[in-house]
Write a protein that holds these residues in place. Sequence first.
Motif, mmCIF file in Angstrom:
data_model
loop_
_atom_site.group_PDB
_atom_site.id
_atom_site.type_symbol
_atom_site.label_atom_id
_atom_site.label_comp_id
_atom_site.label_asym_id
_atom_site.label_seq_id
_atom_site.Cartn_x
_atom_site.Cartn_y
_atom_site.Cartn_z
ATOM 1 N N ALA A 151 0.821 -1.216 0.000
ATOM 2 C CA ALA A 151 0.000 0.000 0.000
ATOM 3 C C ALA A 151 0.856 1.269 0.000
ATOM 4 O O ALA A 151 0.331 2.366 -0.002
ATOM 5 C CB ALA A 151 -0.918 -0.003 1.215
ATOM 6 N N GLY A 152 2.181 1.111 0.028
ATOM 7 C CA GLY A 152 3.066 2.277 -0.029
ATOM 8 C C GLY A 152 3.192 3.000 1.301
ATOM 9 O O GLY A 152 3.745 4.094 1.371
ATOM 10 N N LYS A 153 2.700 2.394 2.386
ATOM 11 C CA LYS A 153 2.850 3.017 3.708
ATOM 12 C C LYS A 153 4.277 2.865 4.188
ATOM 13 O O LYS A 153 4.783 3.681 4.956
ATOM 14 C CB LYS A 153 1.908 2.356 4.708
ATOM 15 N N ALA A 154 4.925 1.788 3.793
ATOM 16 C CA ALA A 154 6.347 1.572 4.078
ATOM 17 C C ALA A 154 7.018 1.288 2.753
ATOM 18 O O ALA A 154 6.373 0.805 1.809
ATOM 19 C CB ALA A 154 6.528 0.403 5.034
ATOM 20 N N ASP A 155 8.322 1.608 2.667
ATOM 21 C CA ASP A 155 9.026 1.403 1.401
ATOM 22 C C ASP A 155 9.504 -0.030 1.227
ATOM 23 O O ASP A 155 9.610 -0.520 0.120
ATOM 24 C CB ASP A 155 10.240 2.341 1.334
ATOM 25 N N MET A 156 9.827 -0.656 2.354
ATOM 26 C CA MET A 156 10.311 -2.036 2.246
ATOM 27 C C MET A 156 9.969 -2.808 3.513
ATOM 28 O O MET A 156 9.804 -2.230 4.587
ATOM 29 C CB MET A 156 11.819 -2.069 1.994
ATOM 30 N N GLY A 157 9.813 -4.098 3.336
ATOM 31 C CA GLY A 157 9.586 -4.975 4.475
ATOM 32 C C GLY A 157 10.869 -5.732 4.734
ATOM 33 O O GLY A 157 11.395 -6.400 3.845
ATOM 34 N N MET A 158 11.405 -5.563 5.941
ATOM 35 C CA MET A 158 12.645 -6.282 6.270
ATOM 36 C C MET A 158 12.449 -6.857 7.652
ATOM 37 O O MET A 158 12.380 -6.127 8.644
ATOM 38 C CB MET A 158 13.829 -5.327 6.220
ATOM 39 N N ALA A 159 12.335 -8.165 7.724
ATOM 40 C CA ALA A 159 11.890 -8.773 8.979
ATOM 41 C C ALA A 159 12.291 -10.242 9.051
ATOM 42 O O ALA A 159 11.512 -11.080 9.474
ATOM 43 C CB ALA A 159 10.366 -8.645 9.082
ATOM 44 N N GLY A 160 13.509 -10.542 8.606
ATOM 45 C CA GLY A 160 13.874 -11.956 8.535
ATOM 46 C C GLY A 160 12.823 -12.677 7.721
ATOM 47 O O GLY A 160 12.401 -13.780 8.051
ATOM 48 N N MET A 161 12.404 -12.010 6.650
ATOM 49 C CA MET A 161 11.262 -12.519 5.891
ATOM 50 C C MET A 161 11.701 -13.535 4.844
ATOM 51 O O MET A 161 12.558 -13.264 4.005
ATOM 52 C CB MET A 161 10.498 -11.379 5.211
ATOM 53 N N THR A 162 11.088 -14.688 4.910
ATOM 54 C CA THR A 162 11.394 -15.765 3.984
ATOM 55 C C THR A 162 10.738 -15.514 2.633
ATOM 56 O O THR A 162 9.585 -15.097 2.565
ATOM 57 C CB THR A 162 10.851 -17.093 4.559
ATOM 58 N N VAL A 163 11.500 -15.772 1.588
ATOM 59 C CA VAL A 163 10.951 -15.691 0.236
ATOM 60 C C VAL A 163 10.085 -16.926 0.010
ATOM 61 O O VAL A 163 10.555 -18.050 0.177
ATOM 62 C CB VAL A 163 12.099 -15.684 -0.804
ATOM 63 N N THR A 164 8.821 -16.727 -0.324
ATOM 64 C CA THR A 164 7.959 -17.869 -0.667
ATOM 65 C C THR A 164 7.228 -17.548 -1.973
ATOM 66 O O THR A 164 7.059 -16.375 -2.322
ATOM 67 C CB THR A 164 6.886 -18.162 0.412
ATOM 68 N N GLU A 165 6.809 -18.584 -2.654
ATOM 69 C CA GLU A 165 6.102 -18.392 -3.930
ATOM 70 C C GLU A 165 4.829 -17.582 -3.713
ATOM 71 O O GLU A 165 4.498 -16.707 -4.498
ATOM 72 C CB GLU A 165 5.777 -19.748 -4.579
ATOM 73 N N ASP A 166 4.133 -17.859 -2.609
ATOM 74 C CA ASP A 166 2.888 -17.141 -2.327
ATOM 75 C C ASP A 166 3.143 -15.652 -2.110
ATOM 76 O O ASP A 166 2.418 -14.805 -2.628
ATOM 77 C CB ASP A 166 2.226 -17.720 -1.075
ATOM 78 N N ARG A 167 4.163 -15.333 -1.325
ATOM 79 C CA ARG A 167 4.465 -13.920 -1.062
ATOM 80 C C ARG A 167 4.893 -13.211 -2.334
ATOM 81 O O ARG A 167 4.628 -12.026 -2.507
ATOM 82 C CB ARG A 167 5.548 -13.816 0.020
ATOM 83 N N LYS A 168 5.561 -13.938 -3.223
ATOM 84 C CA LYS A 168 6.020 -13.335 -4.487
ATOM 85 C C LYS A 168 4.853 -12.858 -5.341
ATOM 86 O O LYS A 168 5.022 -12.054 -6.236
ATOM 87 C CB LYS A 168 6.831 -14.364 -5.281
ATOM 88 N N LYS A 169 3.657 -13.384 -5.063
ATOM 89 C CA LYS A 169 2.480 -12.923 -5.807
ATOM 90 C C LYS A 169 2.108 -11.507 -5.379
ATOM 91 O O LYS A 169 1.476 -10.777 -6.121
ATOM 92 C CB LYS A 169 1.295 -13.855 -5.570
ATOM 93 N N ASN A 170 2.478 -11.117 -4.177
ATOM 94 C CA ASN A 170 2.075 -9.815 -3.629
ATOM 95 C C ASN A 170 3.184 -8.782 -3.520
ATOM 96 O O ASN A 170 2.915 -7.584 -3.460
ATOM 97 C CB ASN A 170 1.443 -10.010 -2.248
#
Length: 271
Positions: free
Chosen positions: A109-128
């Motif tokens: 939504a552009g409220k934050a520029d990036m998400g950085m949170a030990g976040m795992t790359v997953t195929e599902d997240r790549k859709k968003n």
Amino acid sequence: MKKFSIAMLSMVLAGSMLLTGCGGSKTADSSSDAQDSSTSTSDTADYKLATEGTLTMATNAYFEPWEYYDGDKIVGIDPEVAQAIADKLGLKLEIMDMDFDSIITAVSAGKADMGMAGMTVTEDRKKNVDFSQTYASAIQAIIVPEGSDIKTADDMEGKKIGVMQGFTGDLNCTEQFGEDSVVRFNKSAEAVMALQQGKIDCIVIDNEPAKKIIEANKGLQILDSKYSQEDYAIAFAKGNDGLRDAVDKALGELIDDGTVEKIMNEYIVAD
Ligand code: ARG
């Protein structure tokens, strides 16, 4: 499940359109910007930022050593790497703490520029969201009370598995063992309490936070049998390629010159 993600996606899209429509996101354009770029390696800054001159990072600061509170300050590997990235881009760093589950929505939504949170790359997240290159790898660890009859990942079948809402541990265990097997928590401290009270049989969480948990709590141990192998990366709104490329370049330089490793070594003791 499918329905839900499509509904969510359109909500997110509507949200980001709204933001663009009312000028909520700004474009950093080096040609028209009087901003001093002497410290910046990004000569062709061409990206949208939530707040001009600031790199806004969405995270969930209950994930030591990646991000956690030291007093009222958010510290950890991700904030330090993000600060080094912001320095390279000539930007100020601002950290927004939120539920882990809200990070992707906030970024889209552009409220934050990036998400950085030990976040795992997953195929599902790549859709968003779009991801940077990966900067760390992790495994899902299984925490049990000493003397537990759970010895391997397969033994979790039929048990009550404590997971953190929306983490990959949650997603993977729900998929493998079913909705009824998982008990979701918002903070690991709550999961630990439930484990100690015998309300759940184990906790599945990323290995470094798992180590911090057993360090701080007597009577718990991490099984040798690990769950899944994952990679962490930084998430960006789809289409914000200018920012993603700039951050990715800075991150790549910090990996190549050993800065990322040095930061990780400050927080992680090799086993
Ligand atoms: N690596 C896991 C995931 O991506 C857990 C990340 C949790 N991060 C946090 N800052 N709370 O789902």
